[in-house]
Design a protein around this motif. Structure first.
Motif, PDB file in Angstrom:
ATOM      1  N   CYS A 139      47.121  38.954  54.042  1.00 22.40           N
ATOM      2  CA  CYS A 139      46.983  39.951  52.971  1.00 22.40           C
ATOM      3  C   CYS A 139      48.331  40.182  52.280  1.00 22.40           C
ATOM      4  O   CYS A 139      49.393  39.890  52.816  1.00 22.40           O
ATOM      5  N   ARG A 140      48.265  40.711  51.082  1.00 25.23           N
ATOM      6  CA  ARG A 140      49.461  41.022  50.311  1.00 25.23           C
ATOM      7  C   ARG A 140      50.107  42.285  50.866  1.00 25.23           C
ATOM      8  O   ARG A 140      49.439  43.109  51.491  1.00 25.23           O
ATOM      9  N   ILE A 141      51.405  42.471  50.576  1.00 22.42           N
ATOM     10  CA  ILE A 141      52.096  43.644  51.100  1.00 22.42           C
ATOM     11  C   ILE A 141      51.474  44.923  50.549  1.00 22.42           C
ATOM     12  O   ILE A 141      51.326  45.914  51.267  1.00 22.42           O
ATOM     13  N   ALA A 142      51.081  44.917  49.255  1.00 23.20           N
ATOM     14  CA  ALA A 142      50.456  46.111  48.670  1.00 23.20           C
ATOM     15  C   ALA A 142      49.135  46.422  49.358  1.00 23.20           C
ATOM     16  O   ALA A 142      48.773  47.585  49.548  1.00 23.20           O
ATOM     17  N   GLU A 143      48.392  45.375  49.749  1.00 25.15           N
ATOM     18  CA  GLU A 143      47.132  45.578  50.452  1.00 25.15           C
ATOM     19  C   GLU A 143      47.367  46.105  51.860  1.00 25.15           C
ATOM     20  O   GLU A 143      46.628  46.965  52.334  1.00 25.15           O
ATOM     21  N   ALA A 144      48.414  45.603  52.516  1.00 26.84           N
ATOM     22  CA  ALA A 144      48.697  46.026  53.888  1.00 26.84           C
ATOM     23  C   ALA A 144      49.077  47.502  53.950  1.00 26.84           C
ATOM     24  O   ALA A 144      48.566  48.249  54.786  1.00 26.84           O
ATOM     25  N   ILE A 145      49.969  47.928  53.059  1.00 25.26           N
ATOM     26  CA  ILE A 145      50.423  49.320  53.137  1.00 25.26           C
ATOM     27  C   ILE A 145      49.358  50.288  52.634  1.00 25.26           C
ATOM     28  O   ILE A 145      49.451  51.493  52.890  1.00 25.26           O
ATOM     29  N   SER A 146      48.342  49.789  51.943  1.00 27.94           N
ATOM     30  CA  SER A 146      47.261  50.667  51.479  1.00 27.94           C
ATOM     31  C   SER A 146      46.170  50.863  52.536  1.00 27.94           C
ATOM     32  O   SER A 146      45.255  51.668  52.350  1.00 27.94           O
ATOM     33  N   VAL A 158      39.525  43.546  59.458  1.00 33.00           N
ATOM     34  CA  VAL A 158      40.076  44.572  58.571  1.00 33.00           C
ATOM     35  C   VAL A 158      39.428  44.482  57.194  1.00 33.00           C
ATOM     36  O   VAL A 158      39.270  43.391  56.649  1.00 33.00           O
ATOM     37  N   ARG A 159      39.052  45.638  56.656  1.00 34.96           N
ATOM     38  CA  ARG A 159      38.473  45.692  55.319  1.00 34.96           C
ATOM     39  C   ARG A 159      39.571  46.058  54.324  1.00 34.96           C
ATOM     40  O   ARG A 159      40.130  47.145  54.371  1.00 34.96           O
ATOM     41  N   VAL A 160      39.889  45.131  53.432  1.00 29.15           N
ATOM     42  CA  VAL A 160      40.876  45.383  52.386  1.00 29.15           C
ATOM     43  C   VAL A 160      40.145  45.995  51.197  1.00 29.15           C
ATOM     44  O   VAL A 160      39.215  45.399  50.651  1.00 29.15           O
ATOM     45  N   VAL A 161      40.540  47.199  50.824  1.00 30.54           N
ATOM     46  CA  VAL A 161      39.879  47.925  49.741  1.00 30.54           C
ATOM     47  C   VAL A 161      40.712  47.800  48.477  1.00 30.54           C
ATOM     48  O   VAL A 161      41.921  48.035  48.488  1.00 30.54           O
ATOM     49  N   SER A 162      40.058  47.429  47.391  1.00 34.35           N
ATOM     50  CA  SER A 162      40.716  47.328  46.085  1.00 34.35           C
ATOM     51  C   SER A 162      41.956  46.448  46.165  1.00 34.35           C
ATOM     52  O   SER A 162      43.079  46.872  45.890  1.00 34.35           O
ATOM     53  N   GLY A 163      41.720  45.192  46.556  1.00 32.47           N
ATOM     54  CA  GLY A 163      42.795  44.215  46.525  1.00 32.47           C
ATOM     55  C   GLY A 163      43.108  43.847  45.090  1.00 32.47           C
ATOM     56  O   GLY A 163      42.713  44.524  44.146  1.00 32.47           O
ATOM     57  N   LYS A 164      43.837  42.761  44.904  1.00 31.05           N
ATOM     58  CA  LYS A 164      44.194  42.345  43.553  1.00 31.05           C
ATOM     59  C   LYS A 164      42.929  42.077  42.755  1.00 31.05           C
ATOM     60  O   LYS A 164      42.034  41.371  43.204  1.00 31.05           O
ATOM     61  N   GLY A 165      42.834  42.683  41.558  1.00 30.65           N
ATOM     62  CA  GLY A 165      41.630  42.557  40.750  1.00 30.65           C
ATOM     63  C   GLY A 165      40.565  43.572  41.106  1.00 30.65           C
ATOM     64  O   GLY A 165      39.483  43.574  40.529  1.00 30.65           O
TER      65      GLY A 165
END
Length: 305
Positions: free
Chosen positions: A157-164, A178-185
């Motif tokens: 995952c991207r750093i912005a996704e991880a810290i969110s 892990v569910r990544v919410v509102s990733g890029k796009g």
């Protein structure tokens, strides 16, 4: 309408959409540079209707003298998006319409970190005296950092996704997928992590300052969400303690995850889904990273190699 006012409106609209803060920041910086350059060329504050194809070409030509082709293309795409929006929103003639752009440059081969170097970074605990007088906080911060390294490498995952991420984004509220919410796009997706990452998350949660489901997973000593800058600093420091030469940043772990999966036989489509790529061509660049590995696999598998 002044060009500066149009830029402010455009950025405001984009903030309401599914654009990441990083993208908004880049767009704002690129558009401000364009406005300043145009103002210098025509010697007054430009109106949006004054922008011509010639001014855009002059700006891109000036950028090409000091920036890489990839960076110039980012500026170009930003201008294309801005004037397409301005045409639709305010009826201002789009000066980018009809411009024939050169073929898009292929991105540079991503820099990666080896599995051994990643293991060394995970093990590179910060000296006790530099963490302050509280032993518990020292241990907690080390476990948090280890968990972040494991999650970003394990999931790609991207750093912005991880810290969110919040604790509730772990499936069932416990360490797992892990569910990544509102990733890029703005797209949500499920990413997978292995047992080392799950174990690191379990240990970190035992000492985390806030364990509520709505609390951030990666938090500072005040229980607040960790910033991207703080995470980047942590990566840099642990790489130095691990004796790794050159700068190491979080996105290199994402590249490493994809590269190591590909080297071990994962399919491009599966890697694309894991990373959240919308285009397989974006994932395909990882096939260029380790040609020696691919040649070895070809020699072992192909009957007439």
């Amino acid at each position: 309408m002044l060009l500066s006012a149009a830029v402010d409106r455009y950025l405001k609209v984009r903030r309401l959409g599914n654009y990441s803060p990083h993208t908004i920041s880049n767009y704002g910086r690129d558009l401000r540079q364009f406005r300043e350059h145009v103002a210098a060329l025509i010697e007054h504050e430009p109106e949006a209707t004054e922008i011509t194809r010639e001014l855009i070409n002059k700006h891109l030509a000036a950028l090409s003298l000091r920036l890489s082709r990839i960076s110039v293309e980012r500026h170009r795409d930003c201008l294309w998006s801005f004037f397409a929006w301005l045409d639709a929103a305010a009826g201002v003639t789009n000066p980018t319409r009809g411009i024939i752009f050169r073929r898009r440059a292929f991105p540079k081969i991503p820099r990666t970190v080896s599995a051994q170097e990643i293991a060394a970074m995970i093990a590179a605990e910060q000296p006790l005296e530099s963490r302050g007088p509280h032993i518990r906080d020292h241990r907690a911060l080390d476990l948090r950092d280890r968990a972040m390294l494991e999650v970003i490498y394990g999931s790609g995952c991207r750093i912005a996704e991880a810290i969110s991420l919040n604790w509730e984004h772990l499936r069932g509220g416990m360490p797992g997928d892990v569910r990544v919410v509102s990733g890029k796009g703005g797209d949500d997706r499920i990413v997978l992590i292995g047992e080392p990452a799950r174990d690191a998350l379990r240990k970190w949660r035992c000492l985390a300052w806030s364990k509520d489901l709505g609390a951030p997973i990666f938090q500072n000593a005040r229980g607040e969400r960790l910033t991207a800058r703080a995470a980047q600093k942590m990566f840099k420091e642990r790489a130095e303690r691990a004796g790794i030469e050159g700068r190491v940043h979080p996105h290199m772990f994402r590249h490493s995850c994809a590269t190591h999966l590909l080297e071990r036989g994962a399919g491009i489509a599966d890697i694309s889904a894991l990373l959240g790529h919308k285009n397989l061509a974006t994932t395909a660049r990882y096939t260029h990273v380790n040609m020696a590995c691919m040649k070895a696999q070809h020699a072992a598998a192909f009957p007439r190699s």
